[in-house]
Design a protein around this motif. Structure first.
Motif, mmCIF file in Angstrom:
data_model
loop_
_atom_site.group_PDB
_atom_site.id
_atom_site.type_symbol
_atom_site.label_atom_id
_atom_site.label_comp_id
_atom_site.label_asym_id
_atom_site.label_seq_id
_atom_site.Cartn_x
_atom_site.Cartn_y
_atom_site.Cartn_z
ATOM 1 N N GLY A 141 0.816 -1.215 0.000
ATOM 2 C CA GLY A 141 0.000 0.000 0.000
ATOM 3 C C GLY A 141 0.846 1.259 0.000
ATOM 4 O O GLY A 141 0.534 2.233 -0.697
ATOM 5 N N ASP A 142 1.934 1.238 0.767
ATOM 6 C CA ASP A 142 2.842 2.389 0.814
ATOM 7 C C ASP A 142 3.494 2.649 -0.541
ATOM 8 O O ASP A 142 3.618 3.795 -0.971
ATOM 9 C CB ASP A 142 3.943 2.176 1.857
ATOM 10 C CG ASP A 142 3.480 2.382 3.287
ATOM 11 O OD1 ASP A 142 2.393 2.941 3.495
ATOM 12 O OD2 ASP A 142 4.231 1.974 4.197
ATOM 13 N N VAL A 143 3.907 1.577 -1.204
ATOM 14 C CA VAL A 143 4.550 1.726 -2.517
ATOM 15 C C VAL A 143 3.553 2.308 -3.515
ATOM 16 O O VAL A 143 3.889 3.222 -4.279
ATOM 17 C CB VAL A 143 5.130 0.377 -3.011
ATOM 18 C CG1 VAL A 143 5.524 0.441 -4.473
ATOM 19 C CG2 VAL A 143 6.323 -0.026 -2.143
ATOM 20 N N ALA A 144 2.322 1.824 -3.498
ATOM 21 C CA ALA A 144 1.297 2.361 -4.399
ATOM 22 C C ALA A 144 1.037 3.834 -4.092
ATOM 23 O O ALA A 144 0.915 4.661 -5.008
ATOM 24 C CB ALA A 144 0.009 1.549 -4.269
ATOM 25 N N GLN A 145 0.968 4.173 -2.813
ATOM 26 C CA GLN A 145 0.742 5.561 -2.414
ATOM 27 C C GLN A 145 1.917 6.440 -2.855
ATOM 28 O O GLN A 145 1.716 7.550 -3.348
ATOM 29 C CB GLN A 145 0.556 5.659 -0.893
ATOM 30 C CG GLN A 145 0.169 7.021 -0.399
ATOM 31 C CD GLN A 145 -1.234 7.411 -0.833
ATOM 32 O OE1 GLN A 145 -2.115 6.580 -0.978
ATOM 33 N NE2 GLN A 145 -1.445 8.684 -1.063
ATOM 34 N N SER A 146 3.123 5.942 -2.706
ATOM 35 C CA SER A 146 4.301 6.692 -3.114
ATOM 36 C C SER A 146 4.280 6.954 -4.617
ATOM 37 O O SER A 146 4.642 8.046 -5.076
ATOM 38 C CB SER A 146 5.566 5.933 -2.720
ATOM 39 O OG SER A 146 6.705 6.661 -3.079
ATOM 40 N N GLN A 147 3.857 5.973 -5.375
ATOM 41 C CA GLN A 147 3.763 6.144 -6.824
ATOM 42 C C GLN A 147 2.721 7.202 -7.179
ATOM 43 O O GLN A 147 2.944 8.020 -8.081
ATOM 44 C CB GLN A 147 3.446 4.814 -7.504
ATOM 45 C CG GLN A 147 4.599 3.837 -7.453
ATOM 46 C CD GLN A 147 4.228 2.447 -7.912
ATOM 47 O OE1 GLN A 147 3.062 2.063 -7.937
ATOM 48 N NE2 GLN A 147 5.239 1.662 -8.263
ATOM 49 N N LEU B 207 4.192 14.390 2.074
ATOM 50 C CA LEU B 207 3.477 13.111 2.090
ATOM 51 C C LEU B 207 4.339 11.993 1.517
ATOM 52 O O LEU B 207 4.371 10.883 2.050
ATOM 53 C CB LEU B 207 2.177 13.222 1.293
ATOM 54 C CG LEU B 207 1.067 14.057 1.929
ATOM 55 C CD1 LEU B 207 -0.080 14.257 0.941
ATOM 56 C CD2 LEU B 207 0.566 13.407 3.208
ATOM 57 N N ARG B 208 5.057 12.293 0.461
ATOM 58 C CA ARG B 208 5.927 11.283 -0.146
ATOM 59 C C ARG B 208 7.067 10.914 0.811
ATOM 60 O O ARG B 208 7.445 9.745 0.921
ATOM 61 C CB ARG B 208 6.476 11.794 -1.471
ATOM 62 C CG ARG B 208 7.164 10.709 -2.253
ATOM 63 C CD ARG B 208 7.295 11.064 -3.707
ATOM 64 N NE ARG B 208 7.873 9.946 -4.423
ATOM 65 C CZ ARG B 208 8.831 10.070 -5.311
ATOM 66 N NH1 ARG B 208 9.294 11.250 -5.633
ATOM 67 N NH2 ARG B 208 9.310 9.020 -5.913
ATOM 68 N N SER B 209 7.607 11.888 1.517
ATOM 69 C CA SER B 209 8.666 11.617 2.498
ATOM 70 C C SER B 209 8.152 10.745 3.640
ATOM 71 O O SER B 209 8.841 9.820 4.089
ATOM 72 C CB SER B 209 9.227 12.926 3.048
ATOM 73 O OG SER B 209 9.876 13.645 2.039
ATOM 74 N N GLU B 210 6.930 11.025 4.113
ATOM 75 C CA GLU B 210 6.338 10.208 5.175
ATOM 76 C C GLU B 210 6.144 8.767 4.714
ATOM 77 O O GLU B 210 6.404 7.823 5.465
ATOM 78 C CB GLU B 210 4.994 10.797 5.609
ATOM 79 C CG GLU B 210 5.100 12.075 6.404
ATOM 80 C CD GLU B 210 3.745 12.682 6.695
ATOM 81 O OE1 GLU B 210 2.705 12.009 6.495
ATOM 82 O OE2 GLU B 210 3.717 13.845 7.126
ATOM 83 N N THR B 211 5.694 8.609 3.475
ATOM 84 C CA THR B 211 5.489 7.270 2.932
ATOM 85 C C THR B 211 6.816 6.528 2.815
ATOM 86 O O THR B 211 6.907 5.340 3.147
ATOM 87 C CB THR B 211 4.777 7.344 1.569
ATOM 88 O OG1 THR B 211 3.542 8.057 1.730
ATOM 89 C CG2 THR B 211 4.471 5.976 1.021
ATOM 90 N N ALA B 212 7.859 7.223 2.363
ATOM 91 C CA ALA B 212 9.182 6.595 2.256
ATOM 92 C C ALA B 212 9.691 6.165 3.628
ATOM 93 O O ALA B 212 10.286 5.086 3.774
ATOM 94 C CB ALA B 212 10.167 7.559 1.594
ATOM 95 N N ALA B 213 9.449 6.983 4.636
ATOM 96 C CA ALA B 213 9.871 6.632 5.999
ATOM 97 C C ALA B 213 9.115 5.398 6.496
ATOM 98 O O ALA B 213 9.692 4.537 7.166
ATOM 99 C CB ALA B 213 9.660 7.812 6.937
ATOM 100 N N ASP B 214 7.835 5.298 6.156
ATOM 101 C CA ASP B 214 7.068 4.140 6.584
ATOM 102 C C ASP B 214 7.547 2.880 5.871
ATOM 103 O O ASP B 214 7.629 1.813 6.482
ATOM 104 C CB ASP B 214 5.564 4.349 6.363
ATOM 105 C CG ASP B 214 4.752 3.327 7.127
ATOM 106 O OD1 ASP B 214 4.866 3.274 8.371
ATOM 107 O OD2 ASP B 214 4.024 2.539 6.495
#
Length: 120
Positions: free
Chosen positions: A19-25, A64-71
């Motif tokens: 889910g995180d990878v999809a959100q990051s994309q 938001l992208r930075s938060e997703t990368a951290a997760d």
């Protein structure tokens, strides 16, 4: 913690990562579209009363992208702890982290006692 528990947490973490990878994309695509808008725009959007400026939207999406990368990094670290047999053990004191805490925060590295102490 049982083998079944570890397998369940690994599956949960794998789904979260997916889910995180999809959100990051999605964030990357939105940033790309915004960058395109910025380069095509000649208008002064900094004073546009109709909505957020391109700069503020860029900042929001980048955060938001930075938060997703951290997760994603936290999920990867948790899955590595599962692989190494250290998942569910507090990184500070070495005591077991409760299953309920792991269910609420599956990437946590600290038991509740050490997490509270770290917040002080």
């Amino acid at each position: 913690m049982t083998t079944d528990d570890l397998e369940r947490f690994d599956r949960m973490l794998a789904e979260r990562r997916q889910g995180d990878v999809a959100q990051s994309q999605r964030h990357a695509e939105a940033l790309g579209a915004l960058l395109s808008s910025r380069s095509e725009s000649t208008a002064d959007d900094e004073h546009d009363p109709e909505g957020p400026t391109l700069s503020s939207e860029w900042s929001r999406l980048h955060a938001l992208r930075s938060e997703t990368a951290a997760d994603i990094a936290a999920v990867d670290a948790a899955r590595e702890r599962i692989r190494l047999g250290r998942y569910g053990t507090c990184a500070t004191c070495g005591r077991a982290i409760g299953v309920q805490r792991l269910e609420a925060r599956p990437t946590t590295e600290l038991c509740i006692v050490c997490a509270v102490a770290a917040e002080r």
